[in-house]
Design a protein around this motif. Sequence first.
Motif, PDB file in Angstrom:
ATOM      1  N   GLY A  36       2.253  -3.523  -9.542  1.00 53.42           N
ATOM      2  CA  GLY A  36       3.533  -2.883  -9.346  1.00 53.42           C
ATOM      3  C   GLY A  36       4.031  -2.072 -10.521  1.00 53.42           C
ATOM      4  N   TYR A  37       3.225  -1.915 -11.564  1.00 52.91           N
ATOM      5  CA  TYR A  37       3.622  -1.162 -12.752  1.00 52.91           C
ATOM      6  C   TYR A  37       2.725   0.053 -12.944  1.00 52.91           C
ATOM      7  N   LEU A  38       3.330   1.151 -13.339  1.00 49.73           N
ATOM      8  CA  LEU A  38       2.582   2.315 -13.770  1.00 49.73           C
ATOM      9  C   LEU A  38       2.129   2.072 -15.201  1.00 49.73           C
ATOM     10  N   VAL A  39       0.837   2.262 -15.466  1.00 43.35           N
ATOM     11  CA  VAL A  39       0.281   2.055 -16.800  1.00 43.35           C
ATOM     12  C   VAL A  39      -0.385   3.351 -17.255  1.00 43.35           C
ATOM     13  N   ILE A  40       0.020   3.863 -18.423  1.00 42.65           N
ATOM     14  CA  ILE A  40      -0.581   5.059 -19.006  1.00 42.65           C
ATOM     15  C   ILE A  40      -1.281   4.654 -20.296  1.00 42.65           C
ATOM     16  N   TYR A  41      -2.557   5.012 -20.399  1.00 46.34           N
ATOM     17  CA  TYR A  41      -3.387   4.559 -21.517  1.00 46.34           C
ATOM     18  C   TYR A  41      -3.439   5.616 -22.621  1.00 46.34           C
ATOM     19  N   TYR A  42      -3.292   5.140 -23.868  1.00 46.94           N
ATOM     20  CA  TYR A  42      -3.400   6.012 -25.024  1.00 46.94           C
ATOM     21  C   TYR A  42      -4.271   5.312 -26.064  1.00 46.94           C
ATOM     22  N   LYS A  43      -5.442   5.883 -26.351  1.00 43.92           N
ATOM     23  CA  LYS A  43      -6.412   5.306 -27.301  1.00 43.92           C
ATOM     24  C   LYS A  43      -6.700   3.862 -26.905  1.00 43.92           C
ATOM     25  N   GLU A  58       0.838  -1.198   0.000  1.00 46.19           N
ATOM     26  CA  GLU A  58       0.000   0.000   0.000  1.00 46.19           C
ATOM     27  C   GLU A  58       0.873   1.248   0.000  1.00 46.19           C
ATOM     28  N   GLU A  59       2.007   1.188   0.665  1.00 51.28           N
ATOM     29  CA  GLU A  59       2.911   2.336   0.694  1.00 51.28           C
ATOM     30  C   GLU A  59       3.446   2.618  -0.703  1.00 51.28           C
ATOM     31  N   ASP A  60       3.758   1.526  -1.470  1.00 51.80           N
ATOM     32  CA  ASP A  60       4.251   1.701  -2.832  1.00 51.80           C
ATOM     33  C   ASP A  60       3.210   2.381  -3.705  1.00 51.80           C
ATOM     34  N   GLU A  61       1.938   2.015  -3.523  1.00 51.75           N
ATOM     35  CA  GLU A  61       0.887   2.483  -4.406  1.00 51.75           C
ATOM     36  C   GLU A  61       0.625   3.979  -4.264  1.00 51.75           C
ATOM     37  N   ILE A  62       0.997   4.579  -3.140  1.00 50.42           N
ATOM     38  CA  ILE A  62       0.731   6.001  -2.969  1.00 50.42           C
ATOM     39  C   ILE A  62       2.012   6.838  -3.103  1.00 50.42           C
ATOM     40  N   SER A  63       3.083   6.218  -3.615  1.00 52.79           N
ATOM     41  CA  SER A  63       4.358   6.924  -3.682  1.00 52.79           C
ATOM     42  C   SER A  63       4.600   7.605  -5.026  1.00 52.79           C
ATOM     43  N   LEU A  64       3.599   7.626  -5.917  1.00 51.33           N
ATOM     44  CA  LEU A  64       3.783   8.235  -7.226  1.00 51.33           C
ATOM     45  C   LEU A  64       4.016   9.734  -7.080  1.00 51.33           C
ATOM     46  N   PRO A  65       5.119  10.264  -7.635  1.00 53.36           N
ATOM     47  CA  PRO A  65       5.395  11.706  -7.519  1.00 53.36           C
ATOM     48  C   PRO A  65       4.322  12.537  -8.224  1.00 53.36           C
ATOM     49  N   ASN A  66       4.136  13.760  -7.777  1.00 55.72           N
ATOM     50  CA  ASN A  66       3.183  14.653  -8.432  1.00 55.72           C
ATOM     51  C   ASN A  66       3.679  15.102  -9.805  1.00 55.72           C
ATOM     52  N   TYR A  99      10.720   5.731 -13.617  1.00 56.06           N
ATOM     53  CA  TYR A  99       9.736   4.832 -14.217  1.00 56.06           C
ATOM     54  C   TYR A  99      10.201   4.535 -15.637  1.00 56.06           C
ATOM     55  N   ARG A 100      10.780   3.344 -15.835  1.00 48.76           N
ATOM     56  CA  ARG A 100      11.369   2.964 -17.115  1.00 48.76           C
ATOM     57  C   ARG A 100      10.325   2.301 -18.000  1.00 48.76           C
ATOM     58  N   TYR A 101      10.160   2.822 -19.216  1.00 46.67           N
ATOM     59  CA  TYR A 101       9.154   2.231 -20.097  1.00 46.67           C
ATOM     60  C   TYR A 101       9.597   0.833 -20.540  1.00 46.67           C
ATOM     61  N   THR A 102       8.645  -0.081 -20.665  1.00 45.45           N
ATOM     62  CA  THR A 102       8.974  -1.487 -20.875  1.00 45.45           C
ATOM     63  C   THR A 102       8.796  -1.955 -22.315  1.00 45.45           C
ATOM     64  N   ILE A 103       8.051  -1.227 -23.131  1.00 38.97           N
ATOM     65  CA  ILE A 103       7.849  -1.623 -24.518  1.00 38.97           C
ATOM     66  C   ILE A 103       8.008  -0.390 -25.394  1.00 38.97           C
ATOM     67  N   SER A 141      -1.647   0.846 -24.383  1.00 38.95           N
ATOM     68  CA  SER A 141      -1.064   1.478 -23.197  1.00 38.95           C
ATOM     69  C   SER A 141       0.446   1.354 -23.218  1.00 38.95           C
ATOM     70  N   GLN A 142       1.081   2.185 -22.398  1.00 36.15           N
ATOM     71  CA  GLN A 142       2.512   2.087 -22.142  1.00 36.15           C
ATOM     72  C   GLN A 142       2.687   1.717 -20.673  1.00 36.15           C
ATOM     73  N   THR A 143       3.615   0.804 -20.403  1.00 36.42           N
ATOM     74  CA  THR A 143       3.834   0.299 -19.053  1.00 36.42           C
ATOM     75  C   THR A 143       5.228   0.673 -18.577  1.00 36.42           C
ATOM     76  N   TYR A 144       5.333   1.034 -17.293  1.00 37.45           N
ATOM     77  CA  TYR A 144       6.590   1.504 -16.731  1.00 37.45           C
ATOM     78  C   TYR A 144       6.910   0.731 -15.449  1.00 37.45           C
ATOM     79  N   SER A 145       8.154   0.278 -15.333  1.00 40.81           N
ATOM     80  CA  SER A 145       8.604  -0.356 -14.094  1.00 40.81           C
ATOM     81  C   SER A 145       9.295   0.679 -13.207  1.00 40.81           C
TER      82      SER A 145
END
Length: 220
Positions: free
Chosen positions: A166-173, A115-123, A198-202, A176-180
């Motif tokens: 555990g991955y940040l996912v940003i959706y486009y149309k 839960e701590e990880d999930e709220i650690s996303l920088p602004n 946050y390193r993009y994976t694809i 999506s792009q996934t980041y570790s």
Amino acid sequence: MNRMYIWCVLLLLVGCQQPTVYVYTENLDAQQQAQLDLALSAQRLPYKYTQLSVPREFGDATLMLSEDKILTEQTEILAGIMQRLGYQPEIKYTTAANHFYNHGNIGFYLKAPSEEDEISLPNRVFTTHCDEDKFNGLMVTFTEKHAEFVLPGGTPVSLKWDYLYGYLVIYYKNYSQTYSHSTPYVSTPFGEKPTDTYRYTIRVNQPSWLNCSLQIVYMD
């Protein structure tokens, strides 16, 4: 008798050198742990759970291989185990000087987000290590539901985001792009400083500005 003794000793030495998978886990729930136990018992290499934590600089799924002896088939099997549990494995290598990971030994590191990880996303973060240099340094601001990109020329683009396995996912149309996520230190004019990276994976065909990693450097 002496020959028989020497032969037995040689057999023991060969057995001691059999590659082993050293398993590090964090935050796995009971179901994930049971799935992992079953999958590890089905593969051929012996394995040992350790009591140590996953290193802070590692992503959620990492395989550590020894450069002196890489077991390709077994590595693919272990990577498949991680993928079936919903993770995208990252491969790291260590030198033969590290005795713990030589002779084919493999480190298996897996951690579920807390839960701590999930709220650690920088602004706010900035694009870095882009496929195209012109997209480096773009500002990205995160709100509760959207990632706000400011493109070259000042054009704003708002995309939905989520945090899954555990991955940040940003959706486009319709994709999506996934980041570790990792927390490496980087060199600055003021010395080594910590980051959230946050390193993009694809690699996506378009838009090119999604082929960028995202990073914030903390300057104290």
